[in-house]
Design a protein around this motif. Structure first.
Motif, PDB file in Angstrom:
ATOM      1  N   LYS A 163       0.816  -1.216   0.000  1.00  0.00           N
ATOM      2  CA  LYS A 163       0.000   0.000   0.000  1.00  0.00           C
ATOM      3  C   LYS A 163       0.853   1.271   0.000  1.00  0.00           C
ATOM      4  CE  LYS A 163      -3.771  -2.501   2.149  1.00  0.00           C
ATOM      5  NZ  LYS A 163      -4.414  -2.953   3.393  1.00  0.00           N
ATOM      6  N   GLY A 164       2.155   1.097  -0.226  1.00  0.00           N
ATOM      7  CA  GLY A 164       2.998   2.264  -0.358  1.00  0.00           C
ATOM      8  C   GLY A 164       3.670   2.717   0.911  1.00  0.00           C
ATOM      9  N   TYR A 165       4.248   1.771   1.648  1.00  0.00           N
ATOM     10  CA  TYR A 165       5.063   2.073   2.818  1.00  0.00           C
ATOM     11  C   TYR A 165       6.390   1.330   2.696  1.00  0.00           C
ATOM     12  CZ  TYR A 165       0.689   3.627   5.054  1.00  0.00           C
ATOM     13  OH  TYR A 165      -0.493   4.267   5.347  1.00  0.00           O
ATOM     14  N   ILE A 166       7.430   1.888   3.296  1.00  0.00           N
ATOM     15  CA  ILE A 166       8.658   1.146   3.525  1.00  0.00           C
ATOM     16  C   ILE A 166       8.520   0.546   4.915  1.00  0.00           C
ATOM     17  CG2 ILE A 166      11.163   1.235   3.707  1.00  0.00           C
ATOM     18  CD1 ILE A 166      10.088   1.909   0.914  1.00  0.00           C
ATOM     19  N   VAL A 167       8.483  -0.773   4.999  1.00  0.00           N
ATOM     20  CA  VAL A 167       8.212  -1.454   6.264  1.00  0.00           C
ATOM     21  C   VAL A 167       9.465  -2.183   6.720  1.00  0.00           C
ATOM     22  CG1 VAL A 167       6.688  -3.041   7.481  1.00  0.00           C
ATOM     23  CG2 VAL A 167       5.811  -1.735   5.527  1.00  0.00           C
ATOM     24  N   VAL A 168       9.908  -1.859   7.925  1.00  0.00           N
ATOM     25  CA  VAL A 168      11.152  -2.416   8.463  1.00  0.00           C
ATOM     26  C   VAL A 168      10.837  -3.123   9.770  1.00  0.00           C
ATOM     27  CG1 VAL A 168      13.489  -1.904   9.234  1.00  0.00           C
ATOM     28  CG2 VAL A 168      12.460  -0.528   7.411  1.00  0.00           C
ATOM     29  N   ALA A 169      11.000  -4.444   9.788  1.00  0.00           N
ATOM     30  CA  ALA A 169      10.741  -5.241  10.991  1.00  0.00           C
ATOM     31  C   ALA A 169      12.066  -5.660  11.607  1.00  0.00           C
ATOM     32  CB  ALA A 169       9.892  -6.462  10.656  1.00  0.00           C
ATOM     33  N   ILE A 170      12.168  -5.501  12.927  1.00  0.00           N
ATOM     34  CA  ILE A 170      13.416  -5.697  13.648  1.00  0.00           C
ATOM     35  C   ILE A 170      13.489  -7.097  14.246  1.00  0.00           C
ATOM     36  CG2 ILE A 170      14.824  -4.856  15.567  1.00  0.00           C
ATOM     37  CD1 ILE A 170      13.325  -2.173  15.334  1.00  0.00           C
ATOM     38  N   ASP A 171      14.680  -7.713  14.176  1.00  0.00           N
ATOM     39  CA  ASP A 171      15.050  -8.826  15.051  1.00  0.00           C
ATOM     40  C   ASP A 171      15.750  -8.215  16.258  1.00  0.00           C
ATOM     41  OD1 ASP A 171      14.139 -11.167  13.943  1.00  0.00           O
ATOM     42  OD2 ASP A 171      16.098 -11.928  13.343  1.00  0.00           O
ATOM     43  N   HIS A 172      15.075  -8.160  17.388  1.00  0.00           N
ATOM     44  CA  HIS A 172      15.692  -7.572  18.580  1.00  0.00           C
ATOM     45  C   HIS A 172      16.669  -8.573  19.194  1.00  0.00           C
ATOM     46  CE1 HIS A 172      13.243  -3.912  18.847  1.00  0.00           C
ATOM     47  NE2 HIS A 172      12.239  -4.655  18.413  1.00  0.00           N
ATOM     48  N   THR A 173      17.949  -8.263  19.124  1.00  0.00           N
ATOM     49  CA  THR A 173      18.997  -9.137  19.643  1.00  0.00           C
ATOM     50  C   THR A 173      18.701  -9.528  21.084  1.00  0.00           C
ATOM     51  OG1 THR A 173      20.604  -8.056  18.195  1.00  0.00           O
ATOM     52  CG2 THR A 173      21.486  -9.295  20.068  1.00  0.00           C
ATOM     53  N   LEU A 379      -8.370 -12.636  12.495  1.00  0.00           N
ATOM     54  CA  LEU A 379      -7.740 -11.533  13.209  1.00  0.00           C
ATOM     55  C   LEU A 379      -6.768 -10.782  12.302  1.00  0.00           C
ATOM     56  CD1 LEU A 379      -6.909 -13.162  16.674  1.00  0.00           C
ATOM     57  CD2 LEU A 379      -8.713 -11.502  16.198  1.00  0.00           C
ATOM     58  N   ASN A 380      -5.978 -11.532  11.540  1.00  0.00           N
ATOM     59  CA  ASN A 380      -5.014 -10.909  10.629  1.00  0.00           C
ATOM     60  C   ASN A 380      -5.710  -9.967   9.653  1.00  0.00           C
ATOM     61  OD1 ASN A 380      -2.677 -13.732  10.201  1.00  0.00           O
ATOM     62  ND2 ASN A 380      -3.069 -12.406  11.941  1.00  0.00           N
ATOM     63  N   ASN A 381      -6.801 -10.412   9.059  1.00  0.00           N
ATOM     64  CA  ASN A 381      -7.517  -9.578   8.090  1.00  0.00           C
ATOM     65  C   ASN A 381      -8.092  -8.323   8.742  1.00  0.00           C
ATOM     66  OD1 ASN A 381      -8.976 -12.250   6.007  1.00  0.00           O
ATOM     67  ND2 ASN A 381      -6.988 -11.261   5.921  1.00  0.00           N
ATOM     68  N   ILE A 382      -8.646  -8.466   9.932  1.00  0.00           N
ATOM     69  CA  ILE A 382      -9.212  -7.294  10.613  1.00  0.00           C
ATOM     70  C   ILE A 382      -8.102  -6.326  10.990  1.00  0.00           C
ATOM     71  CG2 ILE A 382     -10.529  -6.501  12.610  1.00  0.00           C
ATOM     72  CD1 ILE A 382     -11.987  -9.213  12.558  1.00  0.00           C
ATOM     73  N   ASN A 383      -6.969  -6.862  11.456  1.00  0.00           N
ATOM     74  CA  ASN A 383      -5.835  -5.992  11.773  1.00  0.00           C
ATOM     75  C   ASN A 383      -5.358  -5.235  10.541  1.00  0.00           C
ATOM     76  OD1 ASN A 383      -5.847  -6.874  14.426  1.00  0.00           O
ATOM     77  ND2 ASN A 383      -4.206  -8.371  14.126  1.00  0.00           N
ATOM     78  N   GLN A 384      -5.256  -5.934   9.409  1.00  0.00           N
ATOM     79  CA  GLN A 384      -4.854  -5.268   8.165  1.00  0.00           C
ATOM     80  C   GLN A 384      -5.797  -4.101   7.854  1.00  0.00           C
ATOM     81  OE1 GLN A 384      -5.208  -8.777   5.769  1.00  0.00           O
ATOM     82  NE2 GLN A 384      -3.004  -9.113   5.629  1.00  0.00           N
ATOM     83  N   HIS A 385      -7.075  -4.350   8.027  1.00  0.00           N
ATOM     84  CA  HIS A 385      -8.098  -3.344   7.721  1.00  0.00           C
ATOM     85  C   HIS A 385      -7.915  -2.097   8.586  1.00  0.00           C
ATOM     86  CE1 HIS A 385     -12.184  -1.803   6.848  1.00  0.00           C
ATOM     87  NE2 HIS A 385     -12.285  -1.581   8.154  1.00  0.00           N
ATOM     88  N   PHE A 386      -7.833  -2.283   9.898  1.00  0.00           N
ATOM     89  CA  PHE A 386      -7.795  -1.130  10.789  1.00  0.00           C
ATOM     90  C   PHE A 386      -6.435  -0.435  10.791  1.00  0.00           C
ATOM     91  CE2 PHE A 386     -11.741  -2.851  12.693  1.00  0.00           C
ATOM     92  CZ  PHE A 386     -12.483  -1.674  12.641  1.00  0.00           C
ATOM     93  N   VAL A 387      -5.356  -1.195  10.671  1.00  0.00           N
ATOM     94  CA  VAL A 387      -4.043  -0.548  10.596  1.00  0.00           C
ATOM     95  C   VAL A 387      -3.937   0.257   9.300  1.00  0.00           C
ATOM     96  CG1 VAL A 387      -1.548  -0.934  10.486  1.00  0.00           C
ATOM     97  CG2 VAL A 387      -2.939  -2.234  12.108  1.00  0.00           C
ATOM     98  N   THR A 388      -4.485  -0.267   8.214  1.00  0.00           N
ATOM     99  CA  THR A 388      -4.522   0.486   6.960  1.00  0.00           C
ATOM    100  C   THR A 388      -5.279   1.801   7.132  1.00  0.00           C
ATOM    101  OG1 THR A 388      -4.371  -1.503   5.587  1.00  0.00           O
ATOM    102  CG2 THR A 388      -5.316   0.460   4.564  1.00  0.00           C
ATOM    103  N   ALA A 389      -6.435   1.731   7.780  1.00  0.00           N
ATOM    104  CA  ALA A 389      -7.236   2.940   7.987  1.00  0.00           C
ATOM    105  C   ALA A 389      -6.509   3.936   8.873  1.00  0.00           C
ATOM    106  CB  ALA A 389      -8.583   2.571   8.594  1.00  0.00           C
ATOM    107  N   PHE A 390      -5.936   3.450   9.979  1.00  0.00           N
ATOM    108  CA  PHE A 390      -5.289   4.346  10.944  1.00  0.00           C
ATOM    109  C   PHE A 390      -4.020   4.981  10.376  1.00  0.00           C
ATOM    110  CE2 PHE A 390      -2.233   4.914  14.448  1.00  0.00           C
ATOM    111  CZ  PHE A 390      -2.916   5.881  15.182  1.00  0.00           C
ATOM    112  N   LEU A 391      -3.108   4.155   9.854  1.00  0.00           N
ATOM    113  CA  LEU A 391      -1.880   4.716   9.296  1.00  0.00           C
ATOM    114  C   LEU A 391      -2.160   5.532   8.043  1.00  0.00           C
ATOM    115  CD1 LEU A 391       0.734   1.841   9.759  1.00  0.00           C
ATOM    116  CD2 LEU A 391       0.277   3.807  11.239  1.00  0.00           C
ATOM    117  N   GLY A 392      -3.144   5.094   7.268  1.00  0.00           N
ATOM    118  CA  GLY A 392      -3.510   5.869   6.084  1.00  0.00           C
ATOM    119  C   GLY A 392      -3.972   7.266   6.458  1.00  0.00           C
ATOM    120  N   LYS A 393      -4.716   7.377   7.545  1.00  0.00           N
ATOM    121  CA  LYS A 393      -5.208   8.682   7.985  1.00  0.00           C
ATOM    122  C   LYS A 393      -4.079   9.553   8.509  1.00  0.00           C
ATOM    123  CE  LYS A 393      -8.390  10.893  11.273  1.00  0.00           C
ATOM    124  NZ  LYS A 393      -9.464  10.684  12.291  1.00  0.00           N
ATOM    125  N   TYR A 394      -3.204   8.983   9.345  1.00  0.00           N
ATOM    126  CA  TYR A 394      -2.229   9.815  10.058  1.00  0.00           C
ATOM    127  C   TYR A 394      -0.866   9.910   9.375  1.00  0.00           C
ATOM    128  CZ  TYR A 394      -5.665  10.036  13.747  1.00  0.00           C
ATOM    129  OH  TYR A 394      -6.816  10.274  14.451  1.00  0.00           O
TER     130      TYR A 394
END
Length: 435
Positions: A163-173, A379-394
């Motif tokens: 959806k047009g983000y650079i997404v960086v996920a960390i492996d916390h040592t 749960l994954n699909n609902i999370n995708q939906h709401f995180v898309t809405a929230f991050l898309g807005k802000y």
């Protein structure tokens, strides 16, 4: 089995064709984490971009080695930090947007839970060329739970990148499946790792850098996503300083170390570390409130819009006195709280891998991922939906208000973006910032 009666057979075939057209990934190649189920809400669908993925290794030099510090004497080390980067990519016709990730079950240094390698598939292309003509994309940094890995929320990281983000996920040592170490390292390093990675990626994304990210990253518009201990970390990185009581407790468990004091509310160095580039936070089941990590005053430091996600039966982070108490106490932030009724702590990760279903394995290898009352894919699909809405807005200024301004109780009326009769068993609270 196809029904015997002709009229039913026609209906069955019609429904099957419709599902194939709507969900081609699932039928053509088998279900992959993050694919849309038939009842997936609207914004869970993947975006317009094909995506690539790469692994990067950073080193945060001269950090406190809390696990080797003794009697008030601080040991130091160069702390390695591995990350996975998903990004909009330019794929040729020959390149497949299907990848195999290598992961492990179990927990390092725990003989009762030996490491068991497994693989799972995702929808990205390894080392694909970045989509250089599209300009800079907002940055999203993702922090896993204890223990976990950078792949734990791949259903969400891939989805956001599309959806047009650079997404960086960390492996916390010292906090992953592969290198789990005593808890003080996680308590000290979570927010520090997040801010370090933000700086590293921002540098790589500057125009003219030699990185594949050059010109692709709008680090000035950054969102943080954390799950469990990742939630603990992103809230602190965004302004919710730890309480003095918790800093003293940390000293008690580490032989008098004052290392956590620099991350406490009111500390001058902590206040300077709060990064104005962070514009929004998503905290899944953040840990700590029941253990005194925050108090009334320290929560007031959180001032960026925040979206909390919780299960009302969470027996790890707690709900009423845990996650919901953080939501209530963060009075200086506009905030949301999405609650899954009858869910416990696993409201964020990928579904259980097939290998976790094998007989004879410790039950916890399955229950590290699974929920007792919810389908994890749902749960994954609902999370995708709401995180898309929230991050898309802000982060993007998208007009997604209608997906967030819904009736408080999902059983009262079908929420916007959900198919009829599918928005059940949830609650969404919203509060404006007081200041």
């Amino acid at each position: 089995m196809i029904p015997r009666f002709p009229q039913f057979r026609l209906i069955f075939v019609g429904v099957l064709i419709a599902q194939i057209l709507l969900h081609p990934f699932s039928f053509a190649q088998g279900f992959v984490y993050g694919d849309a189920l038939p009842d997936a809400p609207e914004l869970s669908a993947r975006g317009e971009y094909k995506i690539g993925v790469r692994t990067l290794d950073f080193v945060n030099k001269d950090q406190i080695d809390i696990l080797k510090s003794k009697n008030g004497v601080e040991a130091r080390y160069d702390r390695p930090v591995k990350v996975e980067v998903w990004y909009p990519a330019a794929l040729s016709a020959e390149q497949s947007e299907l990848i195999t990730y290598e992961e492990v079950m179990g927990t390092a240094n725990d003989p009762k839970r030996p490491l068991i390698p497994f693989t799972f598939r995702g929808r990205a292309s390894r080392e694909a060329a970045p989509l250089a003509t599209a300009g800079a994309f907002p940055l999203v940094i993702v922090s896993h739970g204890y223990v976990g890995s950078r792949y734990l929320l791949s259903y969400l990281t891939e989805n956001l990148a599309s959806k047009g983000y650079i997404v960086v996920a960390i492996d916390h040592t010292e906090s992953t499946f592969r290198d789990a170490a005593p808890f003080p390292s996680t308590l000290l390093n979570r927010s520090k790792d997040i801010l370090f990675v933000l700086n590293q990626v921002a540098d790589l994304g500057k125009p003219g850098s030699t990185s594949f990210l050059s010109g692709l990253v709008d680090a000035g518009t950054t969102g943080l996503v954390g799950y469990s201990m990742g939630g603990y970390g992103v809230l602190n990185a965004a302004g919710a300083g730890y309480s003095e009581t918790f800093a003293k407790a940390f000293g008690g468990m580490t032989g008098g170390s004052q290392a956590l004091a620099v991350r406490t509310s009111g500390n001058v160095d902590y206040e300077k570390s709060i990064d104005p580039r962070v514009k929004a936070v998503v905290a899944f089941a953040p840990w700590g409130m029941e253990r005194g990590v925050w108090d009334v005053e320290s929560l007031k430091g959180l001032k960026v819009p925040t979206f909390f996600v919780a299960g009302d039966q969470d027996d790890v982070s707690g709900y009423e006195k845990g996650i919901k108490a953080i939501y209530i106490g963060a009075v200086n932030a506009e905030r949301y709280l999405l609650t899954y009724q009858n869910a416990r702590h696993n409201v964020a990760p990928n579904p259980p891998p097939a290998e976790a279903l094998q007989p004879g394995l410790p039950f916890d290898e399955y229950y590290r991922y699974a929920e007792p009352a919810w389908d994890e894919r749902r749960l994954n699909n609902i999370n995708q939906h709401f995180v898309t809405a929230f991050l898309g807005k802000y982060l993007k200024g998208a007009d997604y208000a209608k997906y967030l301004d819904v009736p408080e109780k999902s059983n009262e009326k079908t929420w916007t973006g959900f198919k009829p009769r599918t928005s059940t068993g949830m609650e969404l609270l919203h509060a404006e910032a007081e200041k």
